[in-house]
Write a protein that holds these residues in place. Structure first.
Motif, mmCIF file in Angstrom:
data_model
loop_
_atom_site.group_PDB
_atom_site.id
_atom_site.type_symbol
_atom_site.label_atom_id
_atom_site.label_comp_id
_atom_site.label_asym_id
_atom_site.label_seq_id
_atom_site.Cartn_x
_atom_site.Cartn_y
_atom_site.Cartn_z
ATOM 1 N N LEU A 131 -5.430 21.136 -13.282
ATOM 2 C CA LEU A 131 -6.566 20.392 -13.820
ATOM 3 C C LEU A 131 -6.197 18.923 -14.051
ATOM 4 O O LEU A 131 -6.987 18.026 -13.737
ATOM 5 C CB LEU A 131 -7.050 21.030 -15.118
ATOM 6 N N ASN A 132 -5.011 18.650 -14.585
ATOM 7 C CA ASN A 132 -4.573 17.274 -14.794
ATOM 8 C C ASN A 132 -4.466 16.509 -13.479
ATOM 9 O O ASN A 132 -4.854 15.351 -13.390
ATOM 10 C CB ASN A 132 -3.224 17.232 -15.510
ATOM 11 N N VAL A 133 -3.927 17.155 -12.462
ATOM 12 C CA VAL A 133 -3.792 16.504 -11.154
ATOM 13 C C VAL A 133 -5.166 16.220 -10.563
ATOM 14 O O VAL A 133 -5.408 15.127 -10.026
ATOM 15 C CB VAL A 133 -2.942 17.361 -10.195
ATOM 16 N N MET A 134 -6.075 17.155 -10.680
ATOM 17 C CA MET A 134 -7.415 16.950 -10.133
ATOM 18 C C MET A 134 -8.153 15.847 -10.892
ATOM 19 O O MET A 134 -8.872 15.048 -10.292
ATOM 20 C CB MET A 134 -8.198 18.249 -10.139
ATOM 21 N N GLU B 196 0.834 -1.199 0.000
ATOM 22 C CA GLU B 196 0.000 0.000 0.000
ATOM 23 C C GLU B 196 0.871 1.253 0.000
ATOM 24 O O GLU B 196 0.556 2.240 -0.667
ATOM 25 C CB GLU B 196 -0.929 -0.002 1.202
ATOM 26 N N SER B 197 1.946 1.234 0.729
ATOM 27 C CA SER B 197 2.856 2.373 0.779
ATOM 28 C C SER B 197 3.501 2.610 -0.589
ATOM 29 O O SER B 197 3.608 3.743 -1.042
ATOM 30 C CB SER B 197 3.931 2.133 1.835
ATOM 31 N N ARG B 198 3.919 1.527 -1.247
ATOM 32 C CA ARG B 198 4.509 1.666 -2.586
ATOM 33 C C ARG B 198 3.490 2.192 -3.575
ATOM 34 O O ARG B 198 3.810 3.015 -4.431
ATOM 35 C CB ARG B 198 5.057 0.324 -3.055
ATOM 36 N N THR B 199 2.244 1.759 -3.459
ATOM 37 C CA THR B 199 1.197 2.231 -4.356
ATOM 38 C C THR B 199 0.965 3.729 -4.150
ATOM 39 O O THR B 199 0.831 4.482 -5.120
ATOM 40 C CB THR B 199 -0.103 1.452 -4.111
ATOM 41 N N GLY B 200 0.911 4.162 -2.911
ATOM 42 C CA GLY B 200 0.737 5.588 -2.630
ATOM 43 C C GLY B 200 1.891 6.418 -3.152
ATOM 44 O O GLY B 200 1.689 7.514 -3.684
ATOM 45 N N TYR B 201 3.096 5.900 -3.018
ATOM 46 C CA TYR B 201 4.270 6.616 -3.518
ATOM 47 C C TYR B 201 4.223 6.724 -5.036
ATOM 48 O O TYR B 201 4.547 7.771 -5.598
ATOM 49 C CB TYR B 201 5.541 5.886 -3.076
ATOM 50 N N ALA B 202 3.783 5.658 -5.703
ATOM 51 C CA ALA B 202 3.686 5.690 -7.167
ATOM 52 C C ALA B 202 2.649 6.709 -7.633
ATOM 53 O O ALA B 202 2.886 7.448 -8.600
ATOM 54 C CB ALA B 202 3.340 4.307 -7.700
ATOM 55 N N VAL B 203 1.530 6.772 -6.941
ATOM 56 C CA VAL B 203 0.495 7.752 -7.301
ATOM 57 C C VAL B 203 1.008 9.168 -7.074
ATOM 58 O O VAL B 203 0.788 10.063 -7.907
ATOM 59 C CB VAL B 203 -0.800 7.488 -6.499
ATOM 60 N N ALA B 204 1.708 9.395 -5.984
ATOM 61 C CA ALA B 204 2.252 10.730 -5.702
ATOM 62 C C ALA B 204 3.266 11.146 -6.764
ATOM 63 O O ALA B 204 3.265 12.298 -7.216
ATOM 64 C CB ALA B 204 2.899 10.752 -4.325
ATOM 65 N N MET B 205 4.116 10.217 -7.181
ATOM 66 C CA MET B 205 5.095 10.531 -8.229
ATOM 67 C C MET B 205 4.397 10.838 -9.548
ATOM 68 O O MET B 205 4.800 11.748 -10.282
ATOM 69 C CB MET B 205 6.080 9.378 -8.405
ATOM 70 N N LYS B 206 3.352 10.106 -9.863
ATOM 71 C CA LYS B 206 2.612 10.334 -11.107
ATOM 72 C C LYS B 206 1.963 11.714 -11.099
ATOM 73 O O LYS B 206 2.069 12.469 -12.076
ATOM 74 C CB LYS B 206 1.547 9.259 -11.278
ATOM 75 N N LEU B 207 1.299 12.047 -10.007
ATOM 76 C CA LEU B 207 0.618 13.337 -9.923
ATOM 77 C C LEU B 207 1.606 14.502 -9.972
ATOM 78 O O LEU B 207 1.386 15.490 -10.673
ATOM 79 C CB LEU B 207 -0.224 13.409 -8.651
ATOM 80 N N SER B 208 2.710 14.373 -9.248
ATOM 81 C CA SER B 208 3.679 15.475 -9.242
ATOM 82 C C SER B 208 4.357 15.622 -10.597
ATOM 83 O O SER B 208 4.598 16.742 -11.054
ATOM 84 C CB SER B 208 4.711 15.273 -8.144
ATOM 85 N N SER B 209 4.636 14.514 -11.272
ATOM 86 C CA SER B 209 5.276 14.627 -12.584
ATOM 87 C C SER B 209 4.324 15.226 -13.617
ATOM 88 O O SER B 209 4.752 15.979 -14.492
ATOM 89 C CB SER B 209 5.789 13.267 -13.053
ATOM 90 N N GLU B 210 3.033 14.919 -13.523
ATOM 91 C CA GLU B 210 2.064 15.528 -14.436
ATOM 92 C C GLU B 210 2.003 17.034 -14.230
ATOM 93 O O GLU B 210 1.950 17.802 -15.194
ATOM 94 C CB GLU B 210 0.680 14.920 -14.230
ATOM 95 N N PHE B 211 2.014 17.455 -12.990
ATOM 96 C CA PHE B 211 1.943 18.888 -12.706
ATOM 97 C C PHE B 211 3.199 19.613 -13.196
ATOM 98 O O PHE B 211 3.122 20.636 -13.874
ATOM 99 C CB PHE B 211 1.747 19.119 -11.204
ATOM 100 N N VAL B 212 4.352 19.076 -12.864
ATOM 101 C CA VAL B 212 5.617 19.714 -13.254
ATOM 102 C C VAL B 212 5.759 19.746 -14.768
ATOM 103 O O VAL B 212 6.206 20.750 -15.345
ATOM 104 C CB VAL B 212 6.809 18.992 -12.585
#
Length: 122
Positions: A92-95, A39-55
């Protein structure tokens, strides 16, 4: 002699039952720890995806603004406008990725085409 063998077999059976019960408890703890780690790895992967989309959206907006300013000679205004546009697109992409905003319906994307008409043209 058979009573002694029965007694030793029963003792060994009880000892094996106790060892199996202990092993099952430790296996359950290991499985729970592995579940938490997954679960921790899954959360980390989602956080990396969202931050990379924003950046990425902000960088693309800034790059397009810089190129517009460079070739059109508009000063900092193209960079400022497209940087803000990239920021908005990133939010908008992150949301959308987080599920807070629904993605547009395919009919809405084809707004200029016959999206409101039925197949028989009525």
């Amino acid at each position: 002699m058979t009573d002694q063998q029965k007694g030793s077999l029963e003792d060994r059976l009880k000892r094996l039952d106790a060892e199996l019960a202990e092993k099952r408890r430790t296996d359950g703890a290991e499985e729970a720890a592995e579940t938490r780690a997954a679960e921790s790895r899954t959360g980390y992967a989602v956080a990396m995806k969202l931050s990379s989309e924003f950046v990425a959206a902000v960088i693309v907006g800034a790059l397009l603004g810089y190129l517009l300013d460079h070739f059109a000679g508009t000063g900092p205004w193209g960079m400022i406008a497209l940087l803000l546009l990239g920021f908005g697109a990133g939010v908008l992409n992150v949301m959308r990725a987080a599920g807070m905003v629904a993605s547009p319906h395919p009919v809405d994307r084809l707004a200029g085409r016959d999206g409101s008409k039925t197949k028989d043209g009525a």
